[in-house]
Design an enzyme around this catalytic site. Structure first.
Site, PDB file in Angstrom:
ATOM      1  N   LYS A  80       3.400  12.243 -17.577  1.00 11.49           N
ATOM      2  CA  LYS A  80       2.945  10.956 -16.952  1.00 11.49           C
ATOM      3  C   LYS A  80       2.184  10.279 -18.199  1.00 11.49           C
ATOM      4  O   LYS A  80       1.810  10.847 -19.052  1.00 11.49           O
ATOM      5  CB  LYS A  80       1.927  11.033 -15.753  1.00 11.49           C
ATOM      6  CG  LYS A  80       1.840  10.250 -14.934  1.00 11.49           C
ATOM      7  CD  LYS A  80       2.758  10.102 -13.728  1.00 11.49           C
ATOM      8  CE  LYS A  80       2.793   8.782 -13.015  1.00 11.49           C
ATOM      9  NZ  LYS A  80       3.794   8.632 -11.763  1.00 11.49           N
ATOM     10  N   GLY A 180       4.385   1.243   7.828  1.00 18.89           N
ATOM     11  CA  GLY A 180       4.732   0.591   6.714  1.00 18.89           C
ATOM     12  C   GLY A 180       6.161   0.357   6.579  1.00 18.89           C
ATOM     13  O   GLY A 180       6.912   1.110   6.305  1.00 18.89           O
ATOM     14  N   GLY A 182       7.558  -1.853   4.071  1.00 16.16           N
ATOM     15  CA  GLY A 182       7.840  -2.609   2.701  1.00 16.16           C
ATOM     16  C   GLY A 182       8.985  -2.122   2.278  1.00 16.16           C
ATOM     17  O   GLY A 182      10.354  -1.937   2.889  1.00 16.16           O
ATOM     18  N   HIS A 183       9.138  -1.897   0.768  1.00 20.45           N
ATOM     19  CA  HIS A 183      10.595  -1.526  -0.032  1.00 20.45           C
ATOM     20  C   HIS A 183      11.071  -0.387   0.853  1.00 20.45           C
ATOM     21  O   HIS A 183      12.446  -0.347   1.053  1.00 20.45           O
ATOM     22  CB  HIS A 183      10.247  -1.405  -1.120  1.00 20.45           C
ATOM     23  CG  HIS A 183       9.899  -2.523  -2.079  1.00 20.45           C
ATOM     24  ND1 HIS A 183       8.589  -2.836  -2.332  1.00 20.45           N
ATOM     25  CD2 HIS A 183      10.494  -3.685  -2.455  1.00 20.45           C
ATOM     26  CE1 HIS A 183       8.630  -4.100  -2.974  1.00 20.45           C
ATOM     27  NE2 HIS A 183       9.713  -4.642  -2.911  1.00 20.45           N
ATOM     28  N   VAL A 184      10.222   0.938   0.883  1.00 20.67           N
ATOM     29  CA  VAL A 184      11.090   2.127   1.506  1.00 20.67           C
ATOM     30  C   VAL A 184      11.331   1.762   3.013  1.00 20.67           C
ATOM     31  O   VAL A 184      12.274   2.007   3.495  1.00 20.67           O
ATOM     32  CB  VAL A 184      10.345   3.210   1.022  1.00 20.67           C
ATOM     33  CG1 VAL A 184      10.968   4.430   1.617  1.00 20.67           C
ATOM     34  CG2 VAL A 184      10.279   3.230  -0.315  1.00 20.67           C
TER      35      VAL A 184
HETATM   36  P1  NAD Z   1       5.481  -1.317  -0.504  1.00 22.04           P
HETATM   37  O1  NAD Z   1       4.199  -1.549  -0.917  1.00 22.04           O
HETATM   38  O2  NAD Z   1       6.826  -2.116  -0.748  1.00 22.04           O
HETATM   39  O3  NAD Z   1       5.316  -1.035   1.057  1.00 22.04           O
HETATM   40  C1  NAD Z   1       4.214  -0.526   1.714  1.00 22.04           C
HETATM   41  C2  NAD Z   1       3.974  -1.366   3.107  1.00 22.04           C
HETATM   42  O4  NAD Z   1       2.949  -0.670   3.713  1.00 22.04           O
HETATM   43  C3  NAD Z   1       3.635  -2.771   2.891  1.00 22.04           C
HETATM   44  O5  NAD Z   1       4.404  -3.613   3.763  1.00 22.04           O
HETATM   45  C4  NAD Z   1       2.330  -2.801   3.530  1.00 22.04           C
HETATM   46  O6  NAD Z   1       1.760  -4.088   3.998  1.00 22.04           O
HETATM   47  C5  NAD Z   1       2.169  -1.566   4.323  1.00 22.04           C
HETATM   48  N1  NAD Z   1       1.000  -1.326   4.778  1.00 22.04           N
HETATM   49  C6  NAD Z   1      -0.332  -1.199   3.795  1.00 22.04           C
HETATM   50  N2  NAD Z   1      -1.199  -0.667   4.499  1.00 22.04           N
HETATM   51  C7  NAD Z   1      -1.004  -0.629   5.811  1.00 22.04           C
HETATM   52  C8  NAD Z   1      -1.621   0.107   6.858  1.00 22.04           C
HETATM   53  N3  NAD Z   1      -2.795   0.311   6.861  1.00 22.04           N
HETATM   54  N4  NAD Z   1      -0.956  -0.075   7.965  1.00 22.04           N
HETATM   55  C9  NAD Z   1       0.413  -0.389   8.040  1.00 22.04           C
HETATM   56  N5  NAD Z   1       0.890  -0.719   6.822  1.00 22.04           N
HETATM   57  C10 NAD Z   1       0.361  -0.905   5.743  1.00 22.04           C
HETATM   58  O7  NAD Z   1       5.762   0.137  -1.037  1.00 22.04           O
HETATM   59  P2  NAD Z   1       6.952   0.999  -1.043  1.00 22.04           P
HETATM   60  O8  NAD Z   1       7.356   0.882  -2.528  1.00 22.04           O
HETATM   61  O9  NAD Z   1       7.842   0.787   0.183  1.00 22.04           O
HETATM   62  O10 NAD Z   1       6.412   2.491  -0.914  1.00 22.04           O
HETATM   63  C11 NAD Z   1       5.806   2.939   0.238  1.00 22.04           C
HETATM   64  C12 NAD Z   1       5.323   4.511   0.065  1.00 22.04           C
HETATM   65  O11 NAD Z   1       6.186   5.405  -0.534  1.00 22.04           O
HETATM   66  C13 NAD Z   1       4.020   4.234  -0.962  1.00 22.04           C
HETATM   67  O12 NAD Z   1       2.953   5.261  -0.790  1.00 22.04           O
HETATM   68  C14 NAD Z   1       4.778   4.748  -2.307  1.00 22.04           C
HETATM   69  O13 NAD Z   1       3.731   5.153  -3.231  1.00 22.04           O
HETATM   70  C15 NAD Z   1       5.682   5.795  -1.985  1.00 22.04           C
HETATM   71  N6  NAD Z   1       6.937   5.920  -2.655  1.00 22.04           N
HETATM   72  C16 NAD Z   1       7.668   5.010  -2.951  1.00 22.04           C
HETATM   73  C17 NAD Z   1       8.887   5.058  -3.735  1.00 22.04           C
HETATM   74  C18 NAD Z   1       9.864   3.917  -3.950  1.00 22.04           C
HETATM   75  O14 NAD Z   1      10.782   4.251  -4.246  1.00 22.04           O
HETATM   76  N7  NAD Z   1       9.296   2.807  -3.666  1.00 22.04           N
HETATM   77  C19 NAD Z   1       9.117   6.371  -4.264  1.00 22.04           C
HETATM   78  C20 NAD Z   1       8.354   7.405  -3.817  1.00 22.04           C
HETATM   79  C21 NAD Z   1       6.960   7.276  -3.183  1.00 22.04           C
END
Ligand code: NAD
Length: 368
Positions: A80, A180, A182-184
């Site tokens: 990292k 949540g 979001g993206h995932v």
């Molecule tokens: P993102 O920021 O696109 O989505 C997160 C969502 O959670 C957002 O819509 C946000 O508004 C919502 N959120 C935040 N606080 C909240 C709460 N208290 N209650 C309900 N919703 C809430 O992030 P992402 O890329 O979708 O990733 C989601 C999680 O997965 C993160 O923890 C990230 O570290 C982990 N992750 C993501 C990836 C990836 O490929 N994007 C890979 C491994 C791990």
């Protein structure tokens, strides 16, 4: 604290301090373990209050990558990097290219990628100076957005957990509470709806909620604080860390916890056993959310979406192996995941004792 004490605590191989006055670059690269292959891990940009905080973070995160890659069956070690600074005001092409030159100087022992505070564009700057960067946009022949692959991995892990617990992996009629979108989360809901699950979601971002309820029919929405108590088969955390804790566990009505969020357990040693005692099967976070990493690792061999999809699907079998180890050895699934990773590193380390006489051409092959 001395640097070597800190490195010794988690058995790190190498720490590299990078400084460039002209661009303002202050970075630390940590290589935890390269038994399985070059150390892959993202580069985080963060305004750490103290240099010690940056050091602790990079040591902790690089070790996590060793376990994540090992459990995912990748021939990659754990590393990292952190760049100390404000990602909103301090970014420049020169800073990232300067960082890229330090990465290049490690001759492939460390492969960098984007992380919190850095973007695909930043990595494209880095790419001007080093071959050892991954997570580049599709337009440049890279793997692009990892989120759909992370979501696919979560669904595969969820199915493995359902199969282990109920004898059927079918999502049809299963109730899933998604925290949540979001993206995932968005892509996860898509898989769940397609599989016939009944989905309840929450988010603090109204736009993201609208996007998901607009795209799919029959989605129920609850307030963020109510998601923990939803009567469901699976709770899928995809927002924040530490959401499995002393307050939430008594509210749970699920029998499985499986989602993409990192560091889901507030305190691993307390909350993994607490879930087990209540009969809740936990799909360990760093295993079930490795789809994005597997996808990005694929780029190292020349990106191929079908191959990446197949490899991400293997998260199903990996989770099943973990549940089996946990049951056979009477340990939590979290501990079983660590055990699986450690055993693979030890076993692969042992085979390298045999002298083959020929230096293999370096390849980043993953297990089938
Ligand atoms: P993102 O920021 O696109 O989505 C997160 C969502 O959670 C957002 O819509 C946000 O508004 C919502 N959120 C935040 N606080 C909240 C709460 N208290 N209650 C309900 N919703 C809430 O992030 P992402 O890329 O979708 O990733 C989601 C999680 O997965 C993160 O923890 C990230 O570290 C982990 N992750 C993501 C990836 C990836 O490929 N994007 C890979 C491994 C791990």
């Amino acid at each position: 604290m001395t640097v070597f004490e800190e490195m010794g605590r988690r058995d790190h191989e190498q720490l590299v301090f990078c400084h460039d006055e002209a661009t303002g670059l202050k970075a630390i690269i940590a290589i935890h373990n390269t038994t399985l292959g070059p150390a892959l891990g993202g580069c985080r940009m963060w305004q750490y209050e103290k240099e010690e905080d940056a050091l602790r973070d990079v040591l902790r995160l690089s070790r996590g990558m060793t376990y994540k890659s090992a459990a995912a069956g990748l021939n990659l070690g754990g590393g990292k990097a952190v760049i100390i600074g404000d990602s909103k005001s301090m970014k420049s092409e020169a800073l990232f290219r300067s960082y890229g030159r330090f990465v290049q100087s490690l001759a492939g022992r460390y492969i960098t990628a984007e992380d919190v505070g850095t973007s695909v564009r930043d990595m494209e700057w880095v790419r001007n100076e080093t071959d050892h960067v991954t997570g580049i946009s599709r337009a440049l022949g890279g793997s692009g957005d990892p989120s759909p692959f992370t979501a696919l991995g979560v669904v595969m892990g969820m199915k493995a957990a359902l199969k282990w617990q109920t004898g059927s992996e079918s999502l049809s009629g299963k109730k899933v509470a998604v925290q949540g979108v979001g993206h995932v989360g968005f892509h996860l809901v898509k898989h769940l709806v397609e599989g016939g699950a009944q989905v309840t979601v929450c988010d603090i971002d109204q736009d993201n909620l609208k996007k998901v309820t607009g795209a799919f029919n029959g989605i129920e929405v609850v307030a963020p604080d109510d998601i923990y108590g939803v009567d469901c088969d699976v709770f899928a955390p995809n927002a924040l860390g530490a959401v499995v804790n002393d307050d939430t566990i008594p509210q749970f009505k699920c029998s499985i916890v499986a989602g993409s969020a990192n560091n889901v357990l507030a305190v691993e040693e307390i909350h993994a056993p607490a879930l087990k005692e209540r009969g809740i099967l936990y799909a360990p976070d760093y295993v079930i959310n490795a789809g994005g990493l597997i996808n990005v690792a694929n780029e190292l061999e020349g990106y191929n979406q079908d191959r990446a999809t197949n490899q991400v699907s293997s998260i199903y079998d990996i989770c099943t192996d973990i549940f089996r180890i946990a049951e056979n050895e009477g340990i939590t699934s979290q501990k079983a995941a660590n055990t699986l990773a450690e055993r693979r590193i030890q076993a692969m380390g042992r085979i390298k004792h045999t002298y083959t006489g020929v230096q293999l051409k370096k390849r980043q092959k993953t297990m089938p």
